[in-house]
Every structure is written in structure tokens, then in C-alpha cells.
Design a protein around this motif. Sequence first.
Motif, PDB file in Angstrom:
ATOM      1  N   VAL A  56      10.195 -46.605  -0.778  1.00  0.00           N
ATOM      2  CA  VAL A  56      10.564 -46.194  -1.779  1.00  0.00           C
ATOM      3  C   VAL A  56       9.437 -47.650  -2.855  1.00  0.00           C
ATOM      4  O   VAL A  56       8.814 -47.303  -3.515  1.00  0.00           O
ATOM      5  CB  VAL A  56      11.106 -45.851  -2.126  1.00  0.00           C
ATOM      6  CG1 VAL A  56      11.139 -45.302  -4.072  1.00  0.00           C
ATOM      7  CG2 VAL A  56      11.968 -44.993  -1.068  1.00  0.00           C
ATOM      8  N   LEU A  57      10.777 -48.681  -2.293  1.00  0.00           N
ATOM      9  CA  LEU A  57      10.118 -50.130  -3.900  1.00  0.00           C
ATOM     10  C   LEU A  57       9.070 -50.604  -3.516  1.00  0.00           C
ATOM     11  O   LEU A  57       8.426 -50.897  -3.704  1.00  0.00           O
ATOM     12  CB  LEU A  57      11.452 -50.678  -3.724  1.00  0.00           C
ATOM     13  CG  LEU A  57      12.577 -50.104  -4.861  1.00  0.00           C
ATOM     14  CD1 LEU A  57      13.336 -51.032  -5.000  1.00  0.00           C
ATOM     15  CD2 LEU A  57      12.655 -48.927  -5.791  1.00  0.00           C
ATOM     16  N   ILE A  58       8.449 -50.183  -1.973  1.00  0.00           N
ATOM     17  CA  ILE A  58       7.793 -51.561  -1.626  1.00  0.00           C
ATOM     18  C   ILE A  58       6.257 -50.372  -1.937  1.00  0.00           C
ATOM     19  O   ILE A  58       5.125 -50.663  -2.166  1.00  0.00           O
ATOM     20  CB  ILE A  58       7.961 -51.565  -0.261  1.00  0.00           C
ATOM     21  CG1 ILE A  58       8.633 -52.811   0.110  1.00  0.00           C
ATOM     22  CG2 ILE A  58       6.130 -51.783   0.470  1.00  0.00           C
ATOM     23  CD1 ILE A  58       8.706 -52.962   1.628  1.00  0.00           C
ATOM     24  N   ASN A  59       6.312 -49.023  -1.803  1.00  0.00           N
ATOM     25  CA  ASN A  59       5.267 -48.335  -1.693  1.00  0.00           C
ATOM     26  C   ASN A  59       4.977 -48.090  -3.409  1.00  0.00           C
ATOM     27  O   ASN A  59       4.215 -48.266  -3.827  1.00  0.00           O
ATOM     28  CB  ASN A  59       5.348 -46.871  -1.694  1.00  0.00           C
ATOM     29  CG  ASN A  59       5.438 -46.503   0.069  1.00  0.00           C
ATOM     30  OD1 ASN A  59       5.048 -47.673   1.265  1.00  0.00           O
ATOM     31  ND2 ASN A  59       6.460 -45.789   0.687  1.00  0.00           N
ATOM     32  N   VAL A  60       6.058 -48.117  -4.361  1.00  0.00           N
ATOM     33  CA  VAL A  60       5.736 -48.577  -5.813  1.00  0.00           C
ATOM     34  C   VAL A  60       5.416 -49.665  -6.349  1.00  0.00           C
ATOM     35  O   VAL A  60       4.702 -49.815  -6.833  1.00  0.00           O
ATOM     36  CB  VAL A  60       6.766 -48.457  -6.667  1.00  0.00           C
ATOM     37  CG1 VAL A  60       7.441 -48.156  -7.865  1.00  0.00           C
ATOM     38  CG2 VAL A  60       7.990 -46.984  -6.435  1.00  0.00           C
ATOM     39  N   ALA A  61       5.178 -50.664  -5.529  1.00  0.00           N
ATOM     40  CA  ALA A  61       5.090 -51.722  -6.045  1.00  0.00           C
ATOM     41  C   ALA A  61       3.695 -51.501  -5.432  1.00  0.00           C
ATOM     42  O   ALA A  61       3.155 -52.687  -6.612  1.00  0.00           O
ATOM     43  CB  ALA A  61       5.553 -53.048  -5.179  1.00  0.00           C
ATOM     44  N   ILE A  62       3.040 -51.328  -4.589  1.00  0.00           N
ATOM     45  CA  ILE A  62       2.372 -51.485  -4.162  1.00  0.00           C
ATOM     46  C   ILE A  62       1.147 -50.293  -5.662  1.00  0.00           C
ATOM     47  O   ILE A  62      -0.235 -50.786  -5.139  1.00  0.00           O
ATOM     48  CB  ILE A  62       1.272 -50.479  -2.429  1.00  0.00           C
ATOM     49  CG1 ILE A  62       2.024 -51.079  -1.600  1.00  0.00           C
ATOM     50  CG2 ILE A  62      -0.252 -49.954  -2.887  1.00  0.00           C
ATOM     51  CD1 ILE A  62       2.274 -50.960  -0.364  1.00  0.00           C
ATOM     52  N   ILE A  63       1.829 -49.730  -5.799  1.00  0.00           N
ATOM     53  CA  ILE A  63       0.647 -48.371  -6.882  1.00  0.00           C
ATOM     54  C   ILE A  63       1.019 -49.666  -7.997  1.00  0.00           C
ATOM     55  O   ILE A  63      -0.537 -49.223  -8.156  1.00  0.00           O
ATOM     56  CB  ILE A  63       1.587 -47.086  -7.138  1.00  0.00           C
ATOM     57  CG1 ILE A  63       1.565 -45.947  -5.513  1.00  0.00           C
ATOM     58  CG2 ILE A  63       1.275 -46.488  -8.645  1.00  0.00           C
ATOM     59  CD1 ILE A  63       2.179 -45.316  -5.389  1.00  0.00           C
ATOM     60  N   ILE A  64       1.677 -49.938  -8.795  1.00  0.00           N
ATOM     61  CA  ILE A  64       2.234 -51.018  -9.626  1.00  0.00           C
ATOM     62  C   ILE A  64       0.772 -51.910  -9.710  1.00  0.00           C
ATOM     63  O   ILE A  64       0.055 -52.243 -10.599  1.00  0.00           O
ATOM     64  CB  ILE A  64       3.362 -51.833  -9.952  1.00  0.00           C
ATOM     65  CG1 ILE A  64       4.443 -50.194 -10.553  1.00  0.00           C
ATOM     66  CG2 ILE A  64       3.256 -52.024 -10.893  1.00  0.00           C
ATOM     67  CD1 ILE A  64       5.525 -50.858 -10.711  1.00  0.00           C
ATOM     68  N   GLY A  65       0.584 -52.315  -8.104  1.00  0.00           N
ATOM     69  CA  GLY A  65      -0.306 -53.453  -8.453  1.00  0.00           C
ATOM     70  C   GLY A  65      -1.347 -52.957  -8.167  1.00  0.00           C
ATOM     71  O   GLY A  65      -2.857 -52.949  -8.502  1.00  0.00           O
ATOM     72  N   ILE A  66      -1.963 -51.461  -7.934  1.00  0.00           N
ATOM     73  CA  ILE A  66      -3.296 -51.269  -7.586  1.00  0.00           C
ATOM     74  C   ILE A  66      -3.589 -50.661  -9.088  1.00  0.00           C
ATOM     75  O   ILE A  66      -4.390 -50.950 -10.175  1.00  0.00           O
ATOM     76  CB  ILE A  66      -3.633 -49.837  -7.081  1.00  0.00           C
ATOM     77  CG1 ILE A  66      -3.287 -50.227  -5.190  1.00  0.00           C
ATOM     78  CG2 ILE A  66      -4.537 -49.194  -7.054  1.00  0.00           C
ATOM     79  CD1 ILE A  66      -3.715 -49.436  -4.598  1.00  0.00           C
ATOM     80  N   LEU A  67      -2.647 -50.362 -10.032  1.00  0.00           N
ATOM     81  CA  LEU A  67      -2.302 -50.127 -12.248  1.00  0.00           C
ATOM     82  C   LEU A  67      -2.937 -51.416 -12.508  1.00  0.00           C
ATOM     83  O   LEU A  67      -3.780 -51.172 -13.670  1.00  0.00           O
ATOM     84  CB  LEU A  67      -1.279 -49.636 -12.074  1.00  0.00           C
ATOM     85  CG  LEU A  67      -0.803 -48.138 -11.821  1.00  0.00           C
ATOM     86  CD1 LEU A  67       0.163 -47.645 -11.963  1.00  0.00           C
ATOM     87  CD2 LEU A  67      -2.344 -47.385 -12.553  1.00  0.00           C
ATOM     88  N   ILE A  68      -2.211 -52.306 -11.782  1.00  0.00           N
ATOM     89  CA  ILE A  68      -3.120 -53.490 -12.566  1.00  0.00           C
ATOM     90  C   ILE A  68      -3.833 -54.558 -11.768  1.00  0.00           C
ATOM     91  O   ILE A  68      -5.142 -55.160 -12.594  1.00  0.00           O
ATOM     92  CB  ILE A  68      -1.970 -54.928 -12.192  1.00  0.00           C
ATOM     93  CG1 ILE A  68      -0.845 -54.954 -12.933  1.00  0.00           C
ATOM     94  CG2 ILE A  68      -2.426 -56.258 -12.947  1.00  0.00           C
ATOM     95  CD1 ILE A  68       1.234 -54.817 -12.537  1.00  0.00           C
ATOM     96  N   LEU A  69      -3.977 -53.893 -10.736  1.00  0.00           N
ATOM     97  CA  LEU A  69      -5.704 -55.036  -9.915  1.00  0.00           C
ATOM     98  C   LEU A  69      -6.979 -54.124 -10.420  1.00  0.00           C
ATOM     99  O   LEU A  69      -8.167 -54.742 -10.787  1.00  0.00           O
ATOM    100  CB  LEU A  69      -5.873 -54.953  -8.147  1.00  0.00           C
ATOM    101  CG  LEU A  69      -7.228 -55.149  -7.794  1.00  0.00           C
ATOM    102  CD1 LEU A  69      -6.415 -57.266  -8.722  1.00  0.00           C
ATOM    103  CD2 LEU A  69      -6.608 -55.214  -6.698  1.00  0.00           C
ATOM    104  N   VAL A  70      -6.522 -52.567 -10.611  1.00  0.00           N
ATOM    105  CA  VAL A  70      -8.262 -51.825 -10.370  1.00  0.00           C
ATOM    106  C   VAL A  70      -8.504 -52.589 -12.331  1.00  0.00           C
ATOM    107  O   VAL A  70      -9.669 -52.125 -12.877  1.00  0.00           O
ATOM    108  CB  VAL A  70      -8.298 -50.312 -11.058  1.00  0.00           C
ATOM    109  CG1 VAL A  70      -9.209 -49.727 -12.063  1.00  0.00           C
ATOM    110  CG2 VAL A  70      -7.909 -49.954  -9.525  1.00  0.00           C
TER     111      VAL A  70
END
Length: 173
Positions: free
Chosen positions: A33-47
Motif C-alpha cells: 500500500v505504501l509503495i503504491n502511495v509513494a508512486i502516486i506522490i512521486g507522480i504528483l511531484i514529477l508532473v
Amino acid sequence: MENFTNETIDINQLPKFEEVTFTNLHPKYIRVVLINVAIIIGILILVPVLISVFKPELFSGRVWLILGIVIPLFSILLVVFSIIGFKKKGFAFREHDVLFRHGIIATNTIVIPYNRVQHVALHEGLIPRYFGLAKIEIFTAGGSSSDIEIPGIEKEKAENIKQLLMGKIQKQL
């Protein structure tokens, strides 16, 4: 038709699903769950960063200030709700039905009798497979998607659950 009866049922005598002891998801699943959340947060920052590289005129100091406040707040809420959601999920298999409990603000409990189960699938995603976990999907008649998805189960246990459910389906036929 002369033996027809329609007696009132005492609802106090009905079995209570609230008294069922639910099995929690495997503790390793919180990592998934936390890895999936980290991926979403990474996308939110990267975009926004990528957009600012290719279209710098869109991002003034005010936009960066707003993003600097919104993204961390959203990220914290996402992590907190994901952890709470993980802790609230649980499943149980009884003699005649399967139960799945989930929800963050409101708790939902789905009860499906075995005689309604049409198909059972076992799925291993990339990240859960790394941790030795799988997801059971239970399908009933009348829908194109699964009615219950129980994630975060050890693969061996998930295979046993699938065999149990398939055995229950075969008995119904």
C-alpha cells in the motif's frame, strides 16, 4: 398449497455478522500500500516539475507556493487514509458465506453466500508478488467485475482459499 405457512421471523435470532472474527490482511501488505502511495506522490511531484521545464511561463512563484502547500498536505492525507484503510480491511469464511469488511469513514461489510459465487480468480500484481502476496477476486452472477476483491493474502493461503471456494461452487452444481 394447503401446507403453506408464512411465519414471522424473530430478527433477534438471526446470525449476526458483527460477531464474526475477521482475519486481517497480511502485515506485509501495508508495504505494498505504501509503495503504491509513494508512486502516486512521486507522480504528483514529477508532473509539475516536468511541466515547468517545458512550459516555464505557466509556473509563477505563486503557483509553486500553492503546489508546495497542496502536494504535501494531500500526500499526508493519502498516507494516513491508506494506513487506516489497511487496518480496517478484513475477511472471513463461514460455513455458508464469505464476508469482506472495508472502509475508512464508513465501514462496509459484504456478505456473499457460496451458492451465488460463479467464479474465483487469484491475481498477483508485480509489487504484491515480490512480497509473496496475492489477491482473491470473487465473482457472482450478473456482473462483469468482481464483487469482492480480497488483497494482501499470502499466496499459498490464497490458493487454498481459491480451492475452498471452487469446491463450494462444485458442490452447488
